[in-house]
Design a protein around this motif. Sequence first.
Motif, PDB file in Angstrom:
ATOM      1  N   TYR A  74       5.230 -20.581  24.506  1.00 47.75           N
ATOM      2  CA  TYR A  74       4.648 -19.514  23.698  1.00 47.75           C
ATOM      3  C   TYR A  74       5.619 -19.170  22.564  1.00 47.75           C
ATOM      4  N   TYR A  75       5.104 -19.115  21.332  1.00 40.00           N
ATOM      5  CA  TYR A  75       5.927 -18.691  20.220  1.00 40.00           C
ATOM      6  C   TYR A  75       5.024 -18.462  19.011  1.00 40.00           C
ATOM      7  N   MET A  76       5.614 -17.935  17.946  1.00 40.09           N
ATOM      8  CA  MET A  76       4.862 -17.656  16.714  1.00 40.09           C
ATOM      9  C   MET A  76       5.365 -18.600  15.636  1.00 40.09           C
ATOM     10  N   ASP A  77       4.518 -19.537  15.244  1.00 40.57           N
ATOM     11  CA  ASP A  77       5.015 -20.602  14.384  1.00 40.57           C
ATOM     12  C   ASP A  77       4.773 -20.404  12.891  1.00 40.57           C
ATOM     13  N   VAL A  78       3.792 -19.616  12.539  1.00 38.14           N
ATOM     14  CA  VAL A  78       3.494 -19.375  11.117  1.00 38.14           C
ATOM     15  C   VAL A  78       3.365 -17.876  10.905  1.00 38.14           C
ATOM     16  N   TRP A  79       4.027 -17.381   9.878  1.00 42.61           N
ATOM     17  CA  TRP A  79       4.036 -15.953   9.580  1.00 42.61           C
ATOM     18  C   TRP A  79       3.507 -15.693   8.176  1.00 42.61           C
ATOM     19  N   GLY A  80       2.816 -14.568   8.019  1.00 35.30           N
ATOM     20  CA  GLY A  80       2.510 -14.106   6.676  1.00 35.30           C
ATOM     21  C   GLY A  80       3.774 -13.551   6.028  1.00 35.30           C
ATOM     22  N   LYS A  81       3.725 -13.312   4.732  1.00 35.03           N
ATOM     23  CA  LYS A  81       4.890 -12.816   4.005  1.00 35.03           C
ATOM     24  C   LYS A  81       5.140 -11.325   4.233  1.00 35.03           C
ATOM     25  N   GLY A  82       4.179 -10.669   4.854  1.00 33.70           N
ATOM     26  CA  GLY A  82       4.342  -9.252   5.154  1.00 33.70           C
ATOM     27  C   GLY A  82       3.644  -8.358   4.146  1.00 33.70           C
ATOM     28  N   THR A  83       3.190  -7.219   4.623  1.00 36.16           N
ATOM     29  CA  THR A  83       2.577  -6.194   3.781  1.00 36.16           C
ATOM     30  C   THR A  83       3.360  -4.905   3.973  1.00 36.16           C
ATOM     31  N   THR A  84       3.867  -4.369   2.876  1.00 38.32           N
ATOM     32  CA  THR A  84       4.614  -3.118   2.946  1.00 38.32           C
ATOM     33  C   THR A  84       3.652  -1.948   2.868  1.00 38.32           C
ATOM     34  N   VAL A  85       3.700  -1.104   3.875  1.00 39.02           N
ATOM     35  CA  VAL A  85       2.914   0.132   3.883  1.00 39.02           C
ATOM     36  C   VAL A  85       3.893   1.296   3.787  1.00 39.02           C
ATOM     37  N   THR A  86       3.719   2.089   2.755  1.00 37.27           N
ATOM     38  CA  THR A  86       4.563   3.262   2.548  1.00 37.27           C
ATOM     39  C   THR A  86       3.703   4.508   2.692  1.00 37.27           C
ATOM     40  N   VAL A  87       4.146   5.405   3.540  1.00 36.22           N
ATOM     41  CA  VAL A  87       3.416   6.656   3.773  1.00 36.22           C
ATOM     42  C   VAL A  87       4.288   7.794   3.252  1.00 36.22           C
ATOM     43  N   SER A  88       3.788   8.432   2.218  1.00 36.08           N
ATOM     44  CA  SER A  88       4.570   9.500   1.591  1.00 36.08           C
ATOM     45  C   SER A  88       3.653  10.469   0.867  1.00 36.08           C
ATOM     46  N   SER A  89       3.996  11.737   0.941  1.00 35.05           N
ATOM     47  CA  SER A  89       3.200  12.743   0.237  1.00 35.05           C
ATOM     48  C   SER A  89       3.639  12.841  -1.229  1.00 35.05           C
ATOM     49  N   TYR A 107      -7.460  -8.467  10.529  1.00 40.44           N
ATOM     50  CA  TYR A 107      -7.178  -7.176   9.909  1.00 40.44           C
ATOM     51  C   TYR A 107      -6.413  -6.283  10.867  1.00 40.44           C
ATOM     52  N   LEU A 108      -5.574  -5.447  10.266  1.00 36.13           N
ATOM     53  CA  LEU A 108      -4.889  -4.380  10.985  1.00 36.13           C
ATOM     54  C   LEU A 108      -5.248  -3.077  10.277  1.00 36.13           C
ATOM     55  N   GLN A 109      -5.864  -2.168  11.000  1.00 31.81           N
ATOM     56  CA  GLN A 109      -6.173  -0.858  10.436  1.00 31.81           C
ATOM     57  C   GLN A 109      -5.354   0.195  11.157  1.00 31.81           C
ATOM     58  N   ILE A 110      -4.748   1.068  10.365  1.00 32.16           N
ATOM     59  CA  ILE A 110      -3.974   2.168  10.915  1.00 32.16           C
ATOM     60  C   ILE A 110      -4.583   3.457  10.376  1.00 32.16           C
ATOM     61  N   SER A 111      -4.940   4.356  11.269  1.00 33.47           N
ATOM     62  CA  SER A 111      -5.538   5.624  10.855  1.00 33.47           C
ATOM     63  C   SER A 111      -4.535   6.766  11.052  1.00 33.47           C
ATOM     64  N   GLU A 131       0.844  -1.190   0.000  1.00 35.07           N
ATOM     65  CA  GLU A 131       0.000   0.000   0.000  1.00 35.07           C
ATOM     66  C   GLU A 131       0.888   1.254   0.000  1.00 35.07           C
ATOM     67  N   LEU A 132       0.464   2.237  -0.789  1.00 33.84           N
ATOM     68  CA  LEU A 132       1.106   3.553  -0.777  1.00 33.84           C
ATOM     69  C   LEU A 132       0.035   4.552  -0.368  1.00 33.84           C
ATOM     70  N   LYS A 133       0.263   5.220   0.723  1.00 31.91           N
ATOM     71  CA  LYS A 133      -0.733   6.138   1.272  1.00 31.91           C
ATOM     72  C   LYS A 133      -0.111   7.502   1.575  1.00 31.91           C
ATOM     73  N   LYS A 134      -0.981   8.496   1.584  1.00 34.46           N
ATOM     74  CA  LYS A 134      -0.540   9.842   1.950  1.00 34.46           C
ATOM     75  C   LYS A 134      -0.696  10.046   3.448  1.00 34.46           C
ATOM     76  N   PRO A 135       0.106  10.908   4.008  1.00 34.58           N
ATOM     77  CA  PRO A 135      -0.043  11.206   5.438  1.00 34.58           C
ATOM     78  C   PRO A 135      -1.468  11.628   5.755  1.00 34.58           C
ATOM     79  N   GLY A 136      -1.970  11.122   6.876  1.00 36.95           N
ATOM     80  CA  GLY A 136      -3.327  11.433   7.300  1.00 36.95           C
ATOM     81  C   GLY A 136      -4.367  10.441   6.821  1.00 36.95           C
ATOM     82  N   ALA A 137      -4.026   9.627   5.848  1.00 30.83           N
ATOM     83  CA  ALA A 137      -4.970   8.616   5.335  1.00 30.83           C
ATOM     84  C   ALA A 137      -5.007   7.418   6.270  1.00 30.83           C
TER      85      ALA A 137
END
Lengths: 108, 125
Positions: free
Chosen positions: B110-125, B80-84, B10-16
Motif C-alpha cells: 500500500y502506498y500513494m504513487d501519484v500526487w496532485g500539486k496541492g491546493t492552498t486554502v486560506t481562511v481569513s476574515s 472533490y473535497l468539500q469543507i464547510s 482559494e481565499l475564504k472567510k470563516p464560516g464559508a
Amino acid sequence: EIVLTQSPGTLSLSPGERATLSCRASQSVSSSYLAWYQQKPGQAPRLLIYGASSRATGIPDRFSGSGSGTDFTLTISRLEPEDFAVYYCQQYGSSQYTFGQGTKLEIK
Amino acid sequence: QVQLVQSGSELKKPGASVKVSCKASGYTFTSYAMNWVRQAPGQGLEWMGWINTNTGNPTYAQGFTGRFVFSLDTSVSTAYLQISSLKAEDTAVYYCAREMIILTGYYYYYYMDVWGKGTTVTVSS
C-alpha cells in the motif's frame, strides 16, 4: 492508531556524505505497508520507497530503504545537492494511513 | 502520462465553504482509490481519508468527520473535497494522492504513487 516517530528532526550534512534517517513505529508494521516520501519546498511529496525497501520508478539507487517490525531506515548513500529536502515515512494499518512528523535534511 | 491536476488557490472567510477538485488523467480513474492529505503551514503531512472511486464510498480519518466531504464525478475522472463552516485552522495545502495497492506473492503493498500539486486554502476574515 500506529504512531511513527522520525529521527533526527533535522540532519545537517554536506554533499557527498551519507544520510541515515530513522522511522520508529509504536507497534509492529508490516514491511509491505511502509513507504518513504521526499518533499521539497513548495512541491508535493514524491514517492521514494515502498514496501520498506523497493525503490519507486525513476528513483536513483543512492536511495535505499531497510528495516522491519518497528524500526525502518532510509539511507542516501552519497548526498547530491537536490537531495536536501524533508523526508516522511508512512505506514498503512487498520485501514488507515499515518505519517511520521518528518526529517529535514539540510546542507551543512 | 499519469497525473492529478488540482484546482487553484482559494481565499475564504470563516464560516464559508470550499470545494477542491482533483482531475485524473492517464489512467482508469475507477481502478484506484483516491486519498486526501492536509499540510498546515510549516507542518507535516496528515492523512484525511480516502474515497473508493468505484463505489463512491468515503472513509474519513479521525478529526475529519462532519465538515469534510469526499465526492466524485466519474464522468470527468474528478475527485472533490468539500469543507464547510471553514475555520482559520483549516488554512492548509490540500493534496489528492492516488492509492496504489499491489499484490506480489503473498503480500499486499500500500502506498500513494501519484500526487496532485496541492491546493492552498486560506481562511481569513
